[in-house]
Every structure is written in structure tokens, then in C-alpha cells.
Design a protein around this motif. Structure first.
Motif, PDB file in Angstrom:
ATOM      1  N   LEU A 171      -0.874  11.703 -19.456  1.00  0.00           N
ATOM      2  CA  LEU A 171      -0.593  11.271 -18.085  1.00  0.00           C
ATOM      3  C   LEU A 171      -1.865  11.155 -17.235  1.00  0.00           C
ATOM      4  N   LEU A 172      -2.866  11.971 -17.537  1.00  0.00           N
ATOM      5  CA  LEU A 172      -4.081  12.036 -16.712  1.00  0.00           C
ATOM      6  C   LEU A 172      -4.797  10.690 -16.553  1.00  0.00           C
ATOM      7  N   PRO A 173      -5.032   9.916 -17.619  1.00  0.00           N
ATOM      8  CA  PRO A 173      -5.726   8.632 -17.424  1.00  0.00           C
ATOM      9  C   PRO A 173      -4.971   7.660 -16.519  1.00  0.00           C
ATOM     10  N   ARG A 174      -3.649   7.666 -16.587  1.00  0.00           N
ATOM     11  CA  ARG A 174      -2.852   6.807 -15.695  1.00  0.00           C
ATOM     12  C   ARG A 174      -3.057   7.202 -14.244  1.00  0.00           C
ATOM     13  N   VAL A 175      -3.023   8.512 -13.989  1.00  0.00           N
ATOM     14  CA  VAL A 175      -3.187   9.002 -12.616  1.00  0.00           C
ATOM     15  C   VAL A 175      -4.596   8.671 -12.104  1.00  0.00           C
ATOM     16  N   ILE A 176      -5.594   8.897 -12.930  1.00  0.00           N
ATOM     17  CA  ILE A 176      -6.975   8.617 -12.527  1.00  0.00           C
ATOM     18  C   ILE A 176      -7.151   7.131 -12.232  1.00  0.00           C
ATOM     19  N   SER A 177      -6.568   6.295 -13.067  1.00  0.00           N
ATOM     20  CA  SER A 177      -6.651   4.851 -12.860  1.00  0.00           C
ATOM     21  C   SER A 177      -6.015   4.445 -11.533  1.00  0.00           C
ATOM     22  N   MET A 178      -4.851   5.012 -11.241  1.00  0.00           N
ATOM     23  CA  MET A 178      -4.167   4.679  -9.986  1.00  0.00           C
ATOM     24  C   MET A 178      -4.976   5.156  -8.781  1.00  0.00           C
ATOM     25  N   LEU A 179      -5.546   6.345  -8.876  1.00  0.00           N
ATOM     26  CA  LEU A 179      -6.362   6.856  -7.770  1.00  0.00           C
ATOM     27  C   LEU A 179      -7.580   5.971  -7.537  1.00  0.00           C
ATOM     28  N   ASP A 180      -8.227   5.538  -8.630  1.00  0.00           N
ATOM     29  CA  ASP A 180      -9.383   4.651  -8.499  1.00  0.00           C
ATOM     30  C   ASP A 180      -8.992   3.335  -7.838  1.00  0.00           C
ATOM     31  N   ARG A 181      -7.840   2.814  -8.221  1.00  0.00           N
ATOM     32  CA  ARG A 181      -7.379   1.546  -7.663  1.00  0.00           C
ATOM     33  C   ARG A 181      -7.108   1.683  -6.165  1.00  0.00           C
ATOM     34  N   ASN A 189       0.823  -1.207   0.000  1.00  0.00           N
ATOM     35  CA  ASN A 189       0.000   0.000   0.000  1.00  0.00           C
ATOM     36  C   ASN A 189       0.856   1.256   0.000  1.00  0.00           C
ATOM     37  N   ARG A 190       1.923   1.255   0.806  1.00  0.00           N
ATOM     38  CA  ARG A 190       2.818   2.410   0.859  1.00  0.00           C
ATOM     39  C   ARG A 190       3.476   2.653  -0.489  1.00  0.00           C
ATOM     40  N   TYR A 191       3.916   1.581  -1.139  1.00  0.00           N
ATOM     41  CA  TYR A 191       4.569   1.696  -2.440  1.00  0.00           C
ATOM     42  C   TYR A 191       3.603   2.275  -3.470  1.00  0.00           C
ATOM     43  N   GLN A 192       2.383   1.737  -3.523  1.00  0.00           N
ATOM     44  CA  GLN A 192       1.408   2.198  -4.509  1.00  0.00           C
ATOM     45  C   GLN A 192       0.987   3.641  -4.241  1.00  0.00           C
ATOM     46  N   ALA A 193       0.799   3.999  -2.980  1.00  0.00           N
ATOM     47  CA  ALA A 193       0.395   5.365  -2.637  1.00  0.00           C
ATOM     48  C   ALA A 193       1.505   6.347  -2.987  1.00  0.00           C
ATOM     49  N   LYS A 194       2.735   5.991  -2.704  1.00  0.00           N
ATOM     50  CA  LYS A 194       3.870   6.866  -3.004  1.00  0.00           C
ATOM     51  C   LYS A 194       4.040   7.029  -4.510  1.00  0.00           C
ATOM     52  N   THR A 195       3.884   5.942  -5.252  1.00  0.00           N
ATOM     53  CA  THR A 195       3.989   5.996  -6.706  1.00  0.00           C
ATOM     54  C   THR A 195       2.919   6.926  -7.278  1.00  0.00           C
ATOM     55  N   THR A 196       1.718   6.838  -6.754  1.00  0.00           N
ATOM     56  CA  THR A 196       0.634   7.702  -7.213  1.00  0.00           C
ATOM     57  C   THR A 196       0.924   9.161  -6.885  1.00  0.00           C
ATOM     58  N   ARG A 197       1.416   9.423  -5.673  1.00  0.00           N
ATOM     59  CA  ARG A 197       1.742  10.802  -5.296  1.00  0.00           C
ATOM     60  C   ARG A 197       2.817  11.375  -6.213  1.00  0.00           C
ATOM     61  N   ASN A 198       3.825  10.572  -6.546  1.00  0.00           N
ATOM     62  CA  ASN A 198       4.885  11.038  -7.434  1.00  0.00           C
ATOM     63  C   ASN A 198       4.333  11.345  -8.822  1.00  0.00           C
ATOM     64  N   LEU A 199       3.422  10.510  -9.306  1.00  0.00           N
ATOM     65  CA  LEU A 199       2.822  10.731 -10.620  1.00  0.00           C
ATOM     66  C   LEU A 199       1.968  12.000 -10.615  1.00  0.00           C
ATOM     67  N   ILE A 200       1.275  12.254  -9.514  1.00  0.00           N
ATOM     68  CA  ILE A 200       0.476  13.477  -9.390  1.00  0.00           C
ATOM     69  C   ILE A 200       1.385  14.701  -9.422  1.00  0.00           C
ATOM     70  N   LYS A 201       2.507  14.633  -8.716  1.00  0.00           N
ATOM     71  CA  LYS A 201       3.467  15.744  -8.721  1.00  0.00           C
ATOM     72  C   LYS A 201       3.997  15.982 -10.128  1.00  0.00           C
ATOM     73  N   ARG A 202       4.269  14.875 -10.842  1.00  0.00           N
ATOM     74  CA  ARG A 202       4.773  14.995 -12.214  1.00  0.00           C
ATOM     75  C   ARG A 202       3.719  15.644 -13.114  1.00  0.00           C
ATOM     76  N   LEU A 203       2.466  15.267 -12.923  1.00  0.00           N
ATOM     77  CA  LEU A 203       1.383  15.854 -13.714  1.00  0.00           C
ATOM     78  C   LEU A 203       1.226  17.331 -13.407  1.00  0.00           C
ATOM     79  N   ARG A 204       1.280  17.699 -12.144  1.00  0.00           N
ATOM     80  CA  ARG A 204       1.143  19.104 -11.761  1.00  0.00           C
ATOM     81  C   ARG A 204       2.312  19.956 -12.256  1.00  0.00           C
ATOM     82  N   GLY A 205       3.478  19.337 -12.395  1.00  0.00           N
ATOM     83  CA  GLY A 205       4.659  20.064 -12.870  1.00  0.00           C
ATOM     84  C   GLY A 205       4.719  20.203 -14.378  1.00  0.00           C
ATOM     85  N   THR A 206       3.800  19.551 -15.058  1.00  0.00           N
ATOM     86  CA  THR A 206       3.783  19.583 -16.516  1.00  0.00           C
ATOM     87  C   THR A 206       3.188  20.889 -17.015  1.00  0.00           C
TER      88      THR A 206
END
Length: 84
Positions: free
Chosen positions: A47-57, A21-38
Motif C-alpha cells: 500500500l505504501l507506494p500508492r500512498v506516496i504516489s498520491m501524496l506526490d501528485r 482536488n477535494r475528491y483526490q485529497a479525500k481519497t488520499t486521506r482514506n488511503l492513509i487511514k487504511r495504511l495506518r490501520g494495517t
């Protein structure tokens, strides 16, 4: 420490799940940061569909609350749509 065989197994299983859970949550947070920095819209749209998919999961597995996932998805979608 637990004395029953099933309790010992439960402790082991909980530790494994916690790490996953920690790994998946951290990976999602990093992807969100990458999206916001774009600043490029095409990259953000990809990138948005990947982030949305991870958040849903994460919400489905109760790693994060479903409302938090929904709020994040909404804010990120607004962010991507606002990019020029």
C-alpha cells in the motif's frame, strides 16, 4: 456575480478544479487511514507506494503543501518499517 465572459468561465473552471482536488485529497486521506490501520507488514508494503504516489501528485498540483507531503511520507515509511 461576474460580468465578463472570461470571469464566468473562470468561476466554472474553479468549481470543477475544487471538486477534483477535494475528491483526490479525500481519497488520499482514506488511503492513509487504511495504511495506518494495517497490522500486516506485507499489506502495508504493498500500500505504501500508492500512498506516496498520491501524496506526490497532490503536492505537485499544490493541493497540499510539499512539506506536508514529505512529512506524511516520512511518518508512513517509519510506520511501515516498524511493523513486525
Amino acid at each position: 456575480m461576474a460580468n465578463h465572459k472570461s470571469a464566468i468561465k473562470r468561476v466554472r473552471a474553479n468549481a470543477t478544479k475544487r471538486l477534483r482536488n477535494r475528491y483526490q485529497a479525500k481519497t488520499t486521506r482514506n488511503l492513509i487511514k487504511r495504511l495506518r490501520g494495517t497490522t500486516v507488514k506485507t499489506e502495508a508494503v504493498e500500500l505504501l507506494p500508492r500512498v506516496i504516489s498520491m501524496l506526490d501528485r497532490l503536492a505537485k498540483k499544490n493541493v497540499i503543501h510539499k512539506n506536508k507531503a514529505s512529512n506524511n511520507k516520512s511518518k508512513l515509511t517509519k510506520f511501515v518499517n516498524a511493523l513486525a
